[in-house]
Design a protein around this motif. Sequence first.
Motif, PDB file in Angstrom:
ATOM      1  N   ASN A 191       0.831  -1.207   0.000  1.00 13.54           N
ATOM      2  CA  ASN A 191       0.000   0.000   0.000  1.00 13.54           C
ATOM      3  C   ASN A 191       0.865   1.257   0.000  1.00 13.54           C
ATOM      4  N   LEU A 192       1.900   1.266   0.843  1.00 13.81           N
ATOM      5  CA  LEU A 192       2.786   2.427   0.928  1.00 13.81           C
ATOM      6  C   LEU A 192       3.572   2.637  -0.361  1.00 13.81           C
ATOM      7  N   LEU A 196      -0.901  -1.540  -4.110  1.00 14.62           N
ATOM      8  CA  LEU A 196      -2.311  -1.862  -3.877  1.00 14.62           C
ATOM      9  C   LEU A 196      -3.260  -0.901  -4.600  1.00 14.62           C
ATOM     10  N   PRO A 197      -3.035   0.408  -4.543  1.00 16.66           N
ATOM     11  CA  PRO A 197      -3.920   1.309  -5.293  1.00 16.66           C
ATOM     12  C   PRO A 197      -3.944   1.006  -6.786  1.00 16.66           C
ATOM     13  N   GLN A 198      -2.787   0.691  -7.358  1.00 13.53           N
ATOM     14  CA  GLN A 198      -2.720   0.356  -8.784  1.00 13.53           C
ATOM     15  C   GLN A 198      -3.491  -0.921  -9.087  1.00 13.53           C
ATOM     16  N   VAL A 199      -3.315  -1.918  -8.240  1.00  9.40           N
ATOM     17  CA  VAL A 199      -3.998  -3.191  -8.431  1.00  9.40           C
ATOM     18  C   VAL A 199      -5.510  -3.009  -8.363  1.00  9.40           C
ATOM     19  N   ASN A 200      -5.963  -2.290  -7.349  1.00 11.88           N
ATOM     20  CA  ASN A 200      -7.404  -2.080  -7.192  1.00 11.88           C
ATOM     21  C   ASN A 200      -8.000  -1.331  -8.365  1.00 11.88           C
ATOM     22  N   GLU A 201      -7.252  -0.389  -8.913  1.00 10.96           N
ATOM     23  CA  GLU A 201      -7.726   0.366 -10.077  1.00 10.96           C
ATOM     24  C   GLU A 201      -7.795  -0.533 -11.311  1.00 10.96           C
ATOM     25  N   ARG A 203      -8.142  -3.797 -11.429  1.00 12.13           N
ATOM     26  CA  ARG A 203      -9.119  -4.876 -11.304  1.00 12.13           C
ATOM     27  C   ARG A 203     -10.541  -4.421 -11.623  1.00 12.13           C
ATOM     28  N   GLN A 204     -10.804  -3.128 -11.535  1.00 15.90           N
ATOM     29  CA  GLN A 204     -12.153  -2.629 -11.772  1.00 15.90           C
ATOM     30  C   GLN A 204     -12.647  -2.905 -13.192  1.00 15.90           C
ATOM     31  N   GLY A 205     -11.742  -2.907 -14.152  1.00 17.02           N
ATOM     32  CA  GLY A 205     -12.163  -3.118 -15.531  1.00 17.02           C
ATOM     33  C   GLY A 205     -11.886  -4.514 -16.049  1.00 17.02           C
ATOM     34  N   MET A 206     -11.579  -5.444 -15.164  1.00 19.02           N
ATOM     35  CA  MET A 206     -11.206  -6.799 -15.584  1.00 19.02           C
ATOM     36  C   MET A 206     -12.350  -7.789 -15.409  1.00 19.02           C
ATOM     37  N   ASP A 207     -12.286  -8.876 -16.197  1.00 20.51           N
ATOM     38  CA  ASP A 207     -13.210  -9.982 -15.951  1.00 20.51           C
ATOM     39  C   ASP A 207     -12.723 -10.750 -14.722  1.00 20.51           C
ATOM     40  N   GLU A 208     -13.544 -11.679 -14.246  1.00 22.48           N
ATOM     41  CA  GLU A 208     -13.240 -12.356 -12.986  1.00 22.48           C
ATOM     42  C   GLU A 208     -11.936 -13.146 -13.048  1.00 22.48           C
ATOM     43  N   ALA A 209     -11.698 -13.840 -14.139  1.00 26.47           N
ATOM     44  CA  ALA A 209     -10.488 -14.656 -14.256  1.00 26.47           C
ATOM     45  C   ALA A 209      -9.227 -13.793 -14.212  1.00 26.47           C
ATOM     46  N   SER A 210      -9.240 -12.678 -14.945  1.00 22.65           N
ATOM     47  CA  SER A 210      -8.088 -11.776 -14.967  1.00 22.65           C
ATOM     48  C   SER A 210      -7.891 -11.106 -13.619  1.00 22.65           C
ATOM     49  N   SER A 211      -9.006 -10.753 -12.977  1.00 23.92           N
ATOM     50  CA  SER A 211      -8.930 -10.137 -11.647  1.00 23.92           C
ATOM     51  C   SER A 211      -8.332 -11.103 -10.640  1.00 23.92           C
ATOM     52  N   ASN A 212      -8.729 -12.368 -10.716  1.00 25.44           N
ATOM     53  CA  ASN A 212      -8.181 -13.375  -9.805  1.00 25.44           C
ATOM     54  C   ASN A 212      -6.688 -13.564 -10.018  1.00 25.44           C
ATOM     55  N   SER A 215      -4.930 -10.786  -8.424  1.00 26.08           N
ATOM     56  CA  SER A 215      -4.985 -10.974  -6.979  1.00 26.08           C
ATOM     57  C   SER A 215      -3.925 -11.972  -6.521  1.00 26.08           C
ATOM     58  N   VAL A 216      -3.748 -13.052  -7.276  1.00 17.10           N
ATOM     59  CA  VAL A 216      -2.738 -14.047  -6.938  1.00 17.10           C
ATOM     60  C   VAL A 216      -1.350 -13.406  -6.899  1.00 17.10           C
ATOM     61  N   ARG A 217      -1.030 -12.600  -7.898  1.00 20.93           N
ATOM     62  CA  ARG A 217       0.278 -11.954  -7.942  1.00 20.93           C
ATOM     63  C   ARG A 217       0.472 -11.005  -6.762  1.00 20.93           C
ATOM     64  N   THR A 218      -0.615 -10.356  -6.367  1.00 18.14           N
ATOM     65  CA  THR A 218      -0.555  -9.453  -5.214  1.00 18.14           C
ATOM     66  C   THR A 218      -0.283 -10.222  -3.933  1.00 18.14           C
ATOM     67  N   GLU A 219      -0.970 -11.335  -3.751  1.00 19.79           N
ATOM     68  CA  GLU A 219      -0.801 -12.141  -2.539  1.00 19.79           C
ATOM     69  C   GLU A 219       0.587 -12.780  -2.486  1.00 19.79           C
ATOM     70  N   LEU A 220       1.077 -13.234  -3.619  1.00 22.92           N
ATOM     71  CA  LEU A 220       2.400 -13.863  -3.644  1.00 22.92           C
ATOM     72  C   LEU A 220       3.496 -12.846  -3.326  1.00 22.92           C
ATOM     73  N   GLN A 221       3.287 -11.608  -3.753  1.00 23.24           N
ATOM     74  CA  GLN A 221       4.266 -10.582  -3.401  1.00 23.24           C
ATOM     75  C   GLN A 221       4.262 -10.322  -1.895  1.00 23.24           C
ATOM     76  N   ALA A 222       3.075 -10.340  -1.284  1.00 20.15           N
ATOM     77  CA  ALA A 222       3.001 -10.189   0.173  1.00 20.15           C
ATOM     78  C   ALA A 222       3.699 -11.351   0.869  1.00 20.15           C
ATOM     79  N   ASP A 223       3.588 -12.551   0.317  1.00 20.61           N
ATOM     80  CA  ASP A 223       4.325 -13.702   0.852  1.00 20.61           C
ATOM     81  C   ASP A 223       5.832 -13.468   0.750  1.00 20.61           C
TER      82      ASP A 223
END
Length: 303
Positions: A191-192, A196-201, A203-212, A215-223
């Motif tokens: 977030n800092l 996260l702001p870029q990801v959330n922006e 995902r707004q225009g994506m279909d569910e599969a692309s959004s997921n 999301s996976v890439r975001t979670e793996l980076q947090a890992d």
Amino acid sequence: MEWKGRRQSSNVEDQSGSGPVRGGFGRGGGFRIPMGSGRGGGLSIGTIIFLVVIYLIFKAMGIDLLQVLDGGQTGQSGYEQSQGSTQGTAEQEETKAFIRTVLAETEDTWNGIFQANGKTYREPTLVFYTGGVESACGQASSASGPFYCPGDQKVYLDTSFFDELSQRFQASGDFAQAYVVAHEVGHHVQNLLGTLPQVNEQRQGMDEASSNELSVRTELQADCYAGIWGKYTQQKGLLEQGDLEEALNAATQIGDDTLQKRTQGYVVPESFNHGTSQQRATWFKRGFDSGQLQACDTFNNPV
């Protein structure tokens, strides 16, 4: 993990046991225990006298109704009940002390990394809660697990999750718990850094599969960021034998494929939003081995 005697973070709010118990609710509202107000909410004098008479009758028979109602258990002395309550509270408080220490260690790590990169790290607040909580991201129950809310920059944790982590997911050990906290703090780092702001922006225009997939890439980076913290913790000499294996096992046990196999008996890859067991363990280990932010670019590298 060697943690006792070390600094504990002051960036903590303890809401455990405060507020109504909630269950199974989302952003729109929740279920609450009715408190009985308005008409019909009180007891008549006749009812009170009747209850007193009943109590005295049972008391004469050697049965203390108040003790039965209060303890909820018969055949247990007041001493035994109070001892059990004290032990439970002591265990909970020790868990909270451990989490405060882990949070303090993440503060030291990320303050140092941000400073080395010419940035300022704003420390997040960790909120302990019980059952349900309301955040800037809406309401959530403990069933949803620990989470980070970018709206108020807070990590939310019901410590009962660690019982589930150990018993249901077979991921025991204090460093497994530390990994969970470090992962959520990893989202704060994202977030800092503006991720996260870029990801959330996006995902707004994506279909569910692309959004997921995003999301996976975001979670793996947090890992991976959690792994970086693990590296610095190791360099301080705080890790004990088996700690790294505890974290890797936790990452494995909460992979999307493992969770789906456990709950429904089959996997649906297009529905993954956190990553497979192998991916989660791999990216945590990548952060742990390198200790470098650059090694955690899950958005421009194969996952």
